[in-house]
Design a protein around this motif. Structure first.
Motif, PDB file in Angstrom:
ATOM      1  N   SER A  99      56.336  25.837   7.320  1.00  0.00           N
ATOM      2  CA  SER A  99      55.240  25.418   6.453  1.00  0.00           C
ATOM      3  C   SER A  99      55.692  24.373   5.425  1.00  0.00           C
ATOM      4  CB  SER A  99      54.644  26.622   5.729  1.00  0.00           C
ATOM      5  OG  SER A  99      55.592  27.204   4.841  1.00  0.00           O
ATOM      6  N   ILE A 100      56.987  24.337   5.106  1.00  0.00           N
ATOM      7  CA  ILE A 100      57.490  23.396   4.101  1.00  0.00           C
ATOM      8  C   ILE A 100      57.288  21.959   4.572  1.00  0.00           C
ATOM      9  CG2 ILE A 100      59.520  22.636   2.809  1.00  0.00           C
ATOM     10  CD1 ILE A 100      60.595  25.508   3.057  1.00  0.00           C
ATOM     11  N   ASN A 101      57.731  21.650   5.785  1.00  0.00           N
ATOM     12  CA  ASN A 101      57.549  20.302   6.312  1.00  0.00           C
ATOM     13  C   ASN A 101      56.104  20.019   6.693  1.00  0.00           C
ATOM     14  OD1 ASN A 101      59.953  18.950   6.016  1.00  0.00           O
ATOM     15  ND2 ASN A 101      60.723  19.443   8.046  1.00  0.00           N
ATOM     16  N   ASN A 102      55.373  21.047   7.132  1.00  0.00           N
ATOM     17  CA  ASN A 102      53.968  20.845   7.490  1.00  0.00           C
ATOM     18  C   ASN A 102      53.148  20.387   6.298  1.00  0.00           C
ATOM     19  OD1 ASN A 102      54.385  21.572  10.158  1.00  0.00           O
ATOM     20  ND2 ASN A 102      53.891  23.725   9.823  1.00  0.00           N
ATOM     21  N   VAL A 103      53.406  20.990   5.133  1.00  0.00           N
ATOM     22  CA  VAL A 103      52.687  20.596   3.915  1.00  0.00           C
ATOM     23  C   VAL A 103      53.083  19.187   3.502  1.00  0.00           C
ATOM     24  CG1 VAL A 103      52.420  21.087   1.452  1.00  0.00           C
ATOM     25  CG2 VAL A 103      52.345  22.954   3.105  1.00  0.00           C
ATOM     26  N   LYS A 104      54.366  18.853   3.614  1.00  0.00           N
ATOM     27  CA  LYS A 104      54.829  17.489   3.303  1.00  0.00           C
ATOM     28  C   LYS A 104      54.089  16.460   4.156  1.00  0.00           C
ATOM     29  CE  LYS A 104      59.126  16.467   3.448  1.00  0.00           C
ATOM     30  NZ  LYS A 104      60.536  16.466   3.895  1.00  0.00           N
ATOM     31  N   ILE A 105      54.025  16.716   5.448  1.00  0.00           N
ATOM     32  CA  ILE A 105      53.389  15.781   6.366  1.00  0.00           C
ATOM     33  C   ILE A 105      51.906  15.633   6.056  1.00  0.00           C
ATOM     34  CG2 ILE A 105      52.770  15.400   8.792  1.00  0.00           C
ATOM     35  CD1 ILE A 105      55.420  16.796   9.522  1.00  0.00           C
ATOM     36  N   ALA A 106      51.267  16.754   5.735  1.00  0.00           N
ATOM     37  CA  ALA A 106      49.840  16.722   5.430  1.00  0.00           C
ATOM     38  C   ALA A 106      49.543  15.904   4.181  1.00  0.00           C
ATOM     39  CB  ALA A 106      49.315  18.148   5.267  1.00  0.00           C
ATOM     40  N   LEU A 107      50.490  15.849   3.241  1.00  0.00           N
ATOM     41  CA  LEU A 107      50.273  15.117   1.994  1.00  0.00           C
ATOM     42  C   LEU A 107      50.503  13.621   2.139  1.00  0.00           C
ATOM     43  CD1 LEU A 107      52.006  17.505  -0.586  1.00  0.00           C
ATOM     44  CD2 LEU A 107      49.570  16.986  -0.443  1.00  0.00           C
ATOM     45  N   MET A 108      51.234  13.190   3.160  1.00  0.00           N
ATOM     46  CA  MET A 108      51.599  11.770   3.287  1.00  0.00           C
ATOM     47  C   MET A 108      50.381  10.860   3.304  1.00  0.00           C
ATOM     48  SD  MET A 108      54.865  11.254   5.809  1.00  0.00           S
ATOM     49  CE  MET A 108      54.012  11.835   7.275  1.00  0.00           C
ATOM     50  N   GLY A 109      49.437  11.115   4.193  1.00  0.00           N
ATOM     51  CA  GLY A 109      48.283  10.242   4.351  1.00  0.00           C
ATOM     52  C   GLY A 109      47.392  10.168   3.118  1.00  0.00           C
ATOM     53  N   PRO A 110      46.865  11.313   2.649  1.00  0.00           N
ATOM     54  CA  PRO A 110      45.978  11.283   1.477  1.00  0.00           C
ATOM     55  C   PRO A 110      46.641  10.710   0.223  1.00  0.00           C
ATOM     56  CG  PRO A 110      45.819  13.399   2.595  1.00  0.00           C
ATOM     57  CD  PRO A 110      46.965  12.672   3.224  1.00  0.00           C
ATOM     58  N   MET A 111      47.887  11.113  -0.047  1.00  0.00           N
ATOM     59  CA  MET A 111      48.577  10.625  -1.245  1.00  0.00           C
ATOM     60  C   MET A 111      48.877   9.131  -1.147  1.00  0.00           C
ATOM     61  SD  MET A 111      48.786  13.205  -3.272  1.00  0.00           S
ATOM     62  CE  MET A 111      49.961  12.623  -4.490  1.00  0.00           C
ATOM     63  N   SER A 112      49.252   8.663   0.037  1.00  0.00           N
ATOM     64  CA  SER A 112      49.526   7.239   0.211  1.00  0.00           C
ATOM     65  C   SER A 112      48.254   6.415   0.091  1.00  0.00           C
ATOM     66  CB  SER A 112      50.184   6.984   1.569  1.00  0.00           C
ATOM     67  OG  SER A 112      51.479   7.545   1.614  1.00  0.00           O
ATOM     68  N   GLY A 113      47.153   6.947   0.593  1.00  0.00           N
ATOM     69  CA  GLY A 113      45.881   6.248   0.467  1.00  0.00           C
ATOM     70  C   GLY A 113      45.502   6.036  -0.987  1.00  0.00           C
ATOM     71  N   ILE A 114      45.660   7.086  -1.787  1.00  0.00           N
ATOM     72  CA  ILE A 114      45.364   6.994  -3.226  1.00  0.00           C
ATOM     73  C   ILE A 114      46.366   6.080  -3.913  1.00  0.00           C
ATOM     74  CG2 ILE A 114      45.251   8.298  -5.385  1.00  0.00           C
ATOM     75  CD1 ILE A 114      44.363  10.722  -3.685  1.00  0.00           C
ATOM     76  N   GLY A 115      47.654   6.302  -3.634  1.00  0.00           N
ATOM     77  CA  GLY A 115      48.708   5.546  -4.307  1.00  0.00           C
ATOM     78  C   GLY A 115      48.679   4.065  -3.996  1.00  0.00           C
ATOM     79  N   ASP A 116      48.516   3.712  -2.715  1.00  0.00           N
ATOM     80  CA  ASP A 116      48.482   2.300  -2.339  1.00  0.00           C
ATOM     81  C   ASP A 116      47.277   1.587  -2.946  1.00  0.00           C
ATOM     82  OD1 ASP A 116      50.770   2.712  -0.930  1.00  0.00           O
ATOM     83  OD2 ASP A 116      49.859   2.596   1.058  1.00  0.00           O
ATOM     84  N   SER A 117      46.124   2.264  -2.946  1.00  0.00           N
ATOM     85  CA  SER A 117      44.915   1.655  -3.502  1.00  0.00           C
ATOM     86  C   SER A 117      45.056   1.404  -4.998  1.00  0.00           C
ATOM     87  CB  SER A 117      43.701   2.556  -3.244  1.00  0.00           C
ATOM     88  OG  SER A 117      43.499   2.727  -1.866  1.00  0.00           O
ATOM     89  N   PHE A 118      45.620   2.373  -5.711  1.00  0.00           N
ATOM     90  CA  PHE A 118      45.712   2.232  -7.163  1.00  0.00           C
ATOM     91  C   PHE A 118      46.869   1.327  -7.583  1.00  0.00           C
ATOM     92  CE2 PHE A 118      47.391   3.617 -11.309  1.00  0.00           C
ATOM     93  CZ  PHE A 118      46.287   3.306 -12.103  1.00  0.00           C
ATOM     94  N   PHE A 119      48.095   1.651  -7.111  1.00  0.00           N
ATOM     95  CA  PHE A 119      49.271   0.917  -7.591  1.00  0.00           C
ATOM     96  C   PHE A 119      49.386  -0.476  -6.971  1.00  0.00           C
ATOM     97  CE2 PHE A 119      50.514   5.315  -8.557  1.00  0.00           C
ATOM     98  CZ  PHE A 119      50.905   5.154  -9.874  1.00  0.00           C
ATOM     99  N   TRP A 120      49.251  -0.557  -5.635  1.00  0.00           N
ATOM    100  CA  TRP A 120      49.381  -1.862  -4.985  1.00  0.00           C
ATOM    101  C   TRP A 120      48.096  -2.686  -5.089  1.00  0.00           C
ATOM    102  CZ3 TRP A 120      53.926  -3.394  -4.819  1.00  0.00           C
ATOM    103  CH2 TRP A 120      54.989  -2.656  -4.301  1.00  0.00           C
ATOM    104  N   GLY A 121      46.966  -2.052  -4.820  1.00  0.00           N
ATOM    105  CA  GLY A 121      45.711  -2.795  -4.740  1.00  0.00           C
ATOM    106  C   GLY A 121      45.040  -3.090  -6.060  1.00  0.00           C
ATOM    107  N   THR A 122      45.302  -2.275  -7.098  1.00  0.00           N
ATOM    108  CA  THR A 122      44.609  -2.452  -8.372  1.00  0.00           C
ATOM    109  C   THR A 122      45.562  -2.783  -9.516  1.00  0.00           C
ATOM    110  OG1 THR A 122      42.907  -0.869  -7.663  1.00  0.00           O
ATOM    111  CG2 THR A 122      43.016  -1.390 -10.014  1.00  0.00           C
ATOM    112  N   LEU A 123      46.475  -1.881  -9.810  1.00  0.00           N
ATOM    113  CA  LEU A 123      47.343  -2.047 -10.976  1.00  0.00           C
ATOM    114  C   LEU A 123      48.229  -3.282 -10.852  1.00  0.00           C
ATOM    115  CD1 LEU A 123      48.177  -0.801 -13.679  1.00  0.00           C
ATOM    116  CD2 LEU A 123      49.907   0.525 -12.451  1.00  0.00           C
ATOM    117  N   ARG A 124      48.790  -3.522  -9.676  1.00  0.00           N
ATOM    118  CA  ARG A 124      49.660  -4.676  -9.502  1.00  0.00           C
ATOM    119  C   ARG A 124      48.889  -5.983  -9.676  1.00  0.00           C
ATOM    120  NH1 ARG A 124      52.655  -6.287  -3.910  1.00  0.00           N
ATOM    121  NH2 ARG A 124      50.484  -6.186  -3.268  1.00  0.00           N
ATOM    122  N   VAL A 125      47.648  -6.004  -9.181  1.00  0.00           N
ATOM    123  CA  VAL A 125      46.817  -7.213  -9.305  1.00  0.00           C
ATOM    124  C   VAL A 125      46.501  -7.493 -10.768  1.00  0.00           C
ATOM    125  CG1 VAL A 125      44.591  -8.232  -8.727  1.00  0.00           C
ATOM    126  CG2 VAL A 125      45.842  -6.917  -7.004  1.00  0.00           C
TER     127      VAL A 125
END
Length: 273
Positions: A99-125
């Motif tokens: 379950s440790i790695n399963n939870v890690k994998i499950a978090l990759m997509g949603p967290m990256s979607g939020i992080g990339d949109s905010f940090f790369w797509g908004t804050l950096r601009v």
């Protein structure tokens, strides 16, 4: 199952993980991406949790060397959850390690979607716009403000993400274990993780075969024929081929060279474009 609530991890241990998390991008690699930085960040906590148990420590380190990638400024949130889960794994003999790695994998997509949109797509601009407008006027505040506007929120998110992840992880795991939801959570995380991998294949692997079969108005490209069978089947088949090579023991560098050779040969012959 009766849970043990003793805490093995202190704030000092978490701070060691916080400082090490800055290496997440420095140790990035094509084979498993951020896995080295993730495992390196986990070392202080894992040594504390599995102190005196070399076999368990070794197993935990190998567990966190699996594939992982996420927006680096949000990487501490899954790190905190992983630490909490490793802690429960030590305290409870029947804890499901998978379950440790399963939870890690499950978090990759949603967290990256939020992080990339905010940090790369908004804050950096925003930071770039303010910084460059001042820099073009010869104002020294331009590069300074760029660094501050981008990095202050990024570091704050990194810092609090670790402690929030750890505290949520510890309390959440306690609840799901008591209610018997851990098996369902693990299964759901596995399904979501596989869905993320499937979406990556469909969106990040591109193969186009423009050569046509037939003549005149009846001519159809090879690409169109394959897409008529199953949309995106060529990227899927190519991904499965690479997966097969990996299972056969091929090194990542040789696989990359083979991909490059196929691309060059395909472009030269016109089979790929």
């Amino acid at each position: 199952m009766k849970m043990k609530n003793s805490k093995l991890i202190t704030k000092k241990d978490l701070m060691s993980t916080f400082w090490r998390s800055f290496t997440m991008e420095w140790a990035w690699n094509y084979e498993r991406q951020s896995n080295l930085g993730y495992s390196f960040s986990m070392i202080p906590a894992l040594k504390k949790i599995y102190k005196g148990d070399t076999a368990k420590l070794s197993s935990a380190l190998k567990r966190h060397l699996e594939f992982f990638n996420i927006t680096p400024w949000l990487s501490t949130f899954p790190l905190g959850i992983s630490i909490a889960m490793e802690e429960q794994n030590k305290l409870n003999e029947d804890f499901d390690e998978d379950s440790i790695n399963n939870v890690k994998i499950a978090l990759m997509g949603p967290m990256s979607g939020i992080g990339d949109s905010f940090f790369w797509g908004t804050l950096r601009v925003i930071a770039t716009g303010i910084g460059t407008s001042l820099a073009l006027q010869g104002n020294i505040l331009g590069p300074i403000l760029f660094l501050l506007i981008f990095n202050i929120p990024a570091i704050i998110a990194r810092y609090y993400g670790l402690f929030i992840g750890y505290n949520i992880g510890a309390s959440f795991i306690d609840k799901v274990q008591k209610t018997g939801l851990m098996d369902k959570l693990t299964y759901g995380a596995s399904v979501l993780g596989l869905g993320v991998v499937g979406a990556m294949v469909a969106t990040m692997v591109t193969i186009n075969m423009p050569m046509k079969i037939g003549s005149g108005a009846d001519a159809s490209s090879i690409q169109k024929i394959f897409d008529g069978i199953v949309p995106g089947i060529l990227p899927l088949l190519f991904t499965l081929f690479i997966f097969w090579l990996d299972k056969k023991g091929w090194k990542a560098q040789y696989i990359l060279l083979l991909i490059a050779a196929i691309g060059i040969l395909g472009a030269w012959t016109g089979l790929l474009s």
